[in-house]
Design a protein around this motif. Structure first.
Motif, mmCIF file in Angstrom:
data_model
loop_
_atom_site.group_PDB
_atom_site.id
_atom_site.type_symbol
_atom_site.label_atom_id
_atom_site.label_comp_id
_atom_site.label_asym_id
_atom_site.label_seq_id
_atom_site.Cartn_x
_atom_site.Cartn_y
_atom_site.Cartn_z
ATOM 1 N N ALA A 100 0.846 -1.204 0.000
ATOM 2 C CA ALA A 100 0.000 0.000 0.000
ATOM 3 C C ALA A 100 0.874 1.245 0.000
ATOM 4 C CB ALA A 100 -0.922 -0.018 1.213
ATOM 5 N N PHE A 101 1.920 1.231 -0.817
ATOM 6 C CA PHE A 101 2.930 2.297 -0.767
ATOM 7 C C PHE A 101 2.439 3.634 -1.312
ATOM 8 C CE2 PHE A 101 3.496 -0.269 -4.571
ATOM 9 C CZ PHE A 101 3.493 0.686 -5.582
ATOM 10 N N GLU A 102 1.263 3.653 -1.976
ATOM 11 C CA GLU A 102 0.702 4.921 -2.437
ATOM 12 C C GLU A 102 -0.150 5.587 -1.362
ATOM 13 O OE1 GLU A 102 -1.362 4.032 -6.081
ATOM 14 O OE2 GLU A 102 0.416 4.524 -7.273
ATOM 15 N N SER A 103 -0.369 4.904 -0.257
ATOM 16 C CA SER A 103 -1.135 5.473 0.845
ATOM 17 C C SER A 103 -0.341 6.579 1.536
ATOM 18 C CB SER A 103 -1.466 4.373 1.859
ATOM 19 O OG SER A 103 -1.920 4.930 3.078
ATOM 20 N N PRO A 104 -1.017 7.643 1.995
ATOM 21 C CA PRO A 104 -0.313 8.673 2.772
ATOM 22 C C PRO A 104 0.386 8.091 4.001
ATOM 23 C CG PRO A 104 -2.505 9.426 2.158
ATOM 24 C CD PRO A 104 -2.433 7.973 1.789
ATOM 25 N N LEU A 202 13.021 -1.266 -4.738
ATOM 26 C CA LEU A 202 12.050 -2.174 -5.351
ATOM 27 C C LEU A 202 10.783 -1.472 -5.835
ATOM 28 C CD1 LEU A 202 12.279 -5.356 -3.089
ATOM 29 C CD2 LEU A 202 13.363 -4.943 -5.292
ATOM 30 N N ASN A 203 10.269 -0.553 -5.056
ATOM 31 C CA ASN A 203 9.000 0.082 -5.420
ATOM 32 C C ASN A 203 9.118 1.000 -6.626
ATOM 33 O OD1 ASN A 203 7.827 -1.238 -3.293
ATOM 34 N ND2 ASN A 203 7.557 0.561 -2.010
ATOM 35 N N ASN A 204 10.329 1.427 -6.935
ATOM 36 C CA ASN A 204 10.509 2.292 -8.106
ATOM 37 C C ASN A 204 10.756 1.491 -9.383
ATOM 38 O OD1 ASN A 204 10.266 5.204 -7.428
ATOM 39 N ND2 ASN A 204 11.738 4.629 -5.846
ATOM 40 N N ILE A 205 10.610 0.177 -9.307
ATOM 41 C CA ILE A 205 10.607 -0.666 -10.496
ATOM 42 C C ILE A 205 9.155 -0.754 -10.974
ATOM 43 C CG2 ILE A 205 11.091 -2.953 -11.441
ATOM 44 C CD1 ILE A 205 13.172 -3.321 -9.256
ATOM 45 N N ARG A 208 6.147 4.271 -8.633
ATOM 46 C CA ARG A 208 6.772 5.462 -8.073
ATOM 47 C C ARG A 208 6.630 5.461 -6.565
ATOM 48 N NH1 ARG A 208 4.544 11.673 -8.542
ATOM 49 N NH2 ARG A 208 6.220 12.660 -7.351
ATOM 50 N N PHE A 209 7.750 5.613 -5.878
ATOM 51 C CA PHE A 209 7.750 5.691 -4.416
ATOM 52 C C PHE A 209 8.956 6.502 -3.960
ATOM 53 C CE2 PHE A 209 9.188 4.272 -0.254
ATOM 54 C CZ PHE A 209 8.041 4.460 0.491
ATOM 55 N N PRO A 210 8.763 7.426 -3.052
ATOM 56 C CA PRO A 210 7.486 7.863 -2.482
ATOM 57 C C PRO A 210 6.786 8.855 -3.396
ATOM 58 C CG PRO A 210 9.264 9.107 -1.496
ATOM 59 C CD PRO A 210 9.921 8.111 -2.412
ATOM 60 N N LEU A 211 5.510 9.099 -3.129
ATOM 61 C CA LEU A 211 4.795 10.117 -3.891
ATOM 62 C C LEU A 211 5.255 11.503 -3.460
ATOM 63 C CD1 LEU A 211 1.168 8.657 -3.921
ATOM 64 C CD2 LEU A 211 3.013 8.349 -5.582
ATOM 65 N N TYR A 212 5.693 11.618 -2.231
ATOM 66 C CA TYR A 212 6.285 12.852 -1.714
ATOM 67 C C TYR A 212 7.063 12.494 -0.454
ATOM 68 C CZ TYR A 212 2.089 12.505 1.202
ATOM 69 O OH TYR A 212 1.098 12.038 2.030
ATOM 70 N N TRP A 213 8.016 13.345 -0.101
ATOM 71 C CA TRP A 213 8.833 13.096 1.087
ATOM 72 C C TRP A 213 8.280 13.790 2.327
ATOM 73 C CZ3 TRP A 213 13.067 9.942 1.891
ATOM 74 C CH2 TRP A 213 13.513 9.256 0.749
ATOM 75 N N TRP A 214 7.751 14.982 2.146
ATOM 76 C CA TRP A 214 7.253 15.718 3.303
ATOM 77 C C TRP A 214 5.748 15.963 3.225
ATOM 78 C CZ3 TRP A 214 8.420 16.696 8.088
ATOM 79 C CH2 TRP A 214 7.733 17.705 8.768
ATOM 80 N N THR A 215 5.278 16.514 2.105
ATOM 81 C CA THR A 215 3.873 16.816 1.961
ATOM 82 C C THR A 215 3.479 16.793 0.488
ATOM 83 O OG1 THR A 215 2.153 18.489 2.347
ATOM 84 C CG2 THR A 215 4.365 19.296 1.916
ATOM 85 N N ALA A 216 2.194 16.516 0.232
ATOM 86 C CA ALA A 216 1.696 16.540 -1.138
ATOM 87 C C ALA A 216 1.436 17.964 -1.601
ATOM 88 C CB ALA A 216 0.404 15.729 -1.240
ATOM 89 N N ALA A 217 1.415 18.921 -0.661
ATOM 90 C CA ALA A 217 1.195 20.320 -1.021
ATOM 91 C C ALA A 217 2.409 20.869 -1.754
ATOM 92 C CB ALA A 217 0.923 21.144 0.232
ATOM 93 N N HIS A 256 2.294 18.936 -7.089
ATOM 94 C CA HIS A 256 1.730 18.860 -5.746
ATOM 95 C C HIS A 256 0.426 18.080 -5.688
ATOM 96 C CE1 HIS A 256 -0.290 22.295 -7.596
ATOM 97 N NE2 HIS A 256 -1.264 22.112 -6.741
ATOM 98 N N ILE A 257 -0.131 17.733 -6.866
ATOM 99 C CA ILE A 257 -1.375 16.958 -6.893
ATOM 100 C C ILE A 257 -1.021 15.482 -7.019
ATOM 101 C CG2 ILE A 257 -3.518 16.499 -8.136
ATOM 102 C CD1 ILE A 257 -3.575 19.376 -9.011
ATOM 103 N N GLN A 258 -1.323 14.714 -5.984
ATOM 104 C CA GLN A 258 -0.999 13.300 -5.966
ATOM 105 C C GLN A 258 -2.242 12.493 -6.324
ATOM 106 O OE1 GLN A 258 2.103 12.520 -5.610
ATOM 107 N NE2 GLN A 258 2.719 14.611 -5.095
ATOM 108 N N LEU A 259 -2.133 11.686 -7.366
ATOM 109 C CA LEU A 259 -3.265 10.902 -7.847
ATOM 110 C C LEU A 259 -3.093 9.429 -7.516
ATOM 111 C CD1 LEU A 259 -3.626 12.471 -11.424
ATOM 112 C CD2 LEU A 259 -4.880 13.099 -9.357
ATOM 113 N N SER A 260 -4.204 8.764 -7.235
ATOM 114 C CA SER A 260 -4.165 7.320 -7.023
ATOM 115 C C SER A 260 -4.036 6.614 -8.369
ATOM 116 C CB SER A 260 -5.450 6.858 -6.320
ATOM 117 O OG SER A 260 -6.559 7.034 -7.182
ATOM 118 N N ALA A 261 -3.769 5.322 -8.329
ATOM 119 C CA ALA A 261 -3.630 4.547 -9.561
ATOM 120 C C ALA A 261 -4.923 4.601 -10.377
ATOM 121 C CB ALA A 261 -3.274 3.095 -9.220
ATOM 122 N N GLU A 262 -6.067 4.524 -9.708
ATOM 123 C CA GLU A 262 -7.352 4.567 -10.416
ATOM 124 C C GLU A 262 -7.583 5.933 -11.069
ATOM 125 O OE1 GLU A 262 -6.911 3.571 -7.351
ATOM 126 O OE2 GLU A 262 -7.269 1.410 -7.483
#
Length: 274
Positions: A100-104, A202-205, A208-217, A256-262
């Protein structure tokens, strides 16, 4: 006339005070292969993985990270003698970091900061309650309070990471964790570092991980003091440029806009129909 907000609607936004101190990621100064492993992308992220490949990669990532944590921590004399080879809550953390690496909850800020909060709170309360008594009921009380306090602090600092609640509890009720006391904090940091490194590789194969390091803003958004000097039309234009998603031959999404896979898949379908 001032508007009185009921106490149950009061909010504390730590990012309002902290984000201004956080520099924008220096991706322009980092070689792209390294930036890629750290989660930076020049273009829209790849097509989402099928669950078969995702499950296989998670199997490998969880196995490697948990094994490495145990092997490396066992080389530390005080861990081998008295402490736990691995903090039990990292089993749950591995599920987040590799599946669940795309989860906040799985992003580095949440992952690392929550474990620091949990170990500091847990060990502090354990030491405090031990001053009163070593009876079993005192440990139960301390464990309950440690988990509760950690949850509240994670909520206020925007670092929610569910396994950290278990870390705080274990810091008080687990005999081996209690035995090493304050050393639980560097052990948790070491475990976080090992798991995060494996996840970055591994997750960057294909993902994309992480979606952000500090904040999605967007840390580069126009400061409020600059907006105050603009006209209403200019201000609205500045805001729209920061939040505009362009769909055409190419999909352009602000960083700054983080989208889910869907959501990404939906945008791609819309783009193909235009």
């Amino acid at each position: 006339m001032a508007v009185v907000v009921p106490f149950w609607q009061l909010n504390f936004d730590i990012d309002k005070y902290v984000n201004r101190l956080i520099p924008d990621p220096p991706w322009h100064a980092v070689p792209y292969p390294i930036a890629y492993i750290l989660g930076y992308r020049k273009s829209l992220p790849e097509t989402p993985l099928g669950n078969l490949l995702l499950a296989a990669r998670a199997l490998l990532g969880v196995f490697i990270s948990i094994l490495l944590i145990q092997v490396i921590s066992h080389q530390i004399p005080w861990v081998a003698a008295d402490g736990p080879r691995i903090i039990g809550s990292f089993g749950a953390a591995a599920v987040l970091e590799f599946y669940a690496f795309e989860s906040p909850f799985a992003q580095p800020r949440n992952f690392i900061a929550s474990q620091v909060i949990a170990t500091v709170v847990g060990v502090s309360l354990c030491k405090l309650f031990q001053l009163h008594s070593n009876e079993e009921w005192i440990r139960w009380l301390g464990g309950s309070l440690a988990c509760a306090a950690t949850t509240s602090l994670m909520g206020l600092t925007k670092t929610i990471h569910p396994p950290a609640g278990a870390t705080a509890l274990l810091a008080v009720v687990d005999d081996r964790a209690v035995q090493i006391g304050w050393k639980l904090i560097p052990l948790a940091l070491l475990s976080c570092s090992i798991m995060l490194i494996v996840a970055l590789v591994l997750n960057n194969i294909f993902s994309r991980f992480p979606l952000y390091w500090w904040t999605a803003a967007n840390l580069r958004s126009i400061p409020q003091e600059q907006l105050s000097g603009l006209s209403v039309d200019d201000e609205e234009k500045g805001k729209s440029q920061r939040f505009e998603i362009i769909i055409g031959d190419k999909i352009i999404v602000p960083e700054h806009i983080q989208l889910s896979a869907e959501e990404r898949l939906l945008l791609e379908k819309l783009s193909s129909r235009l």
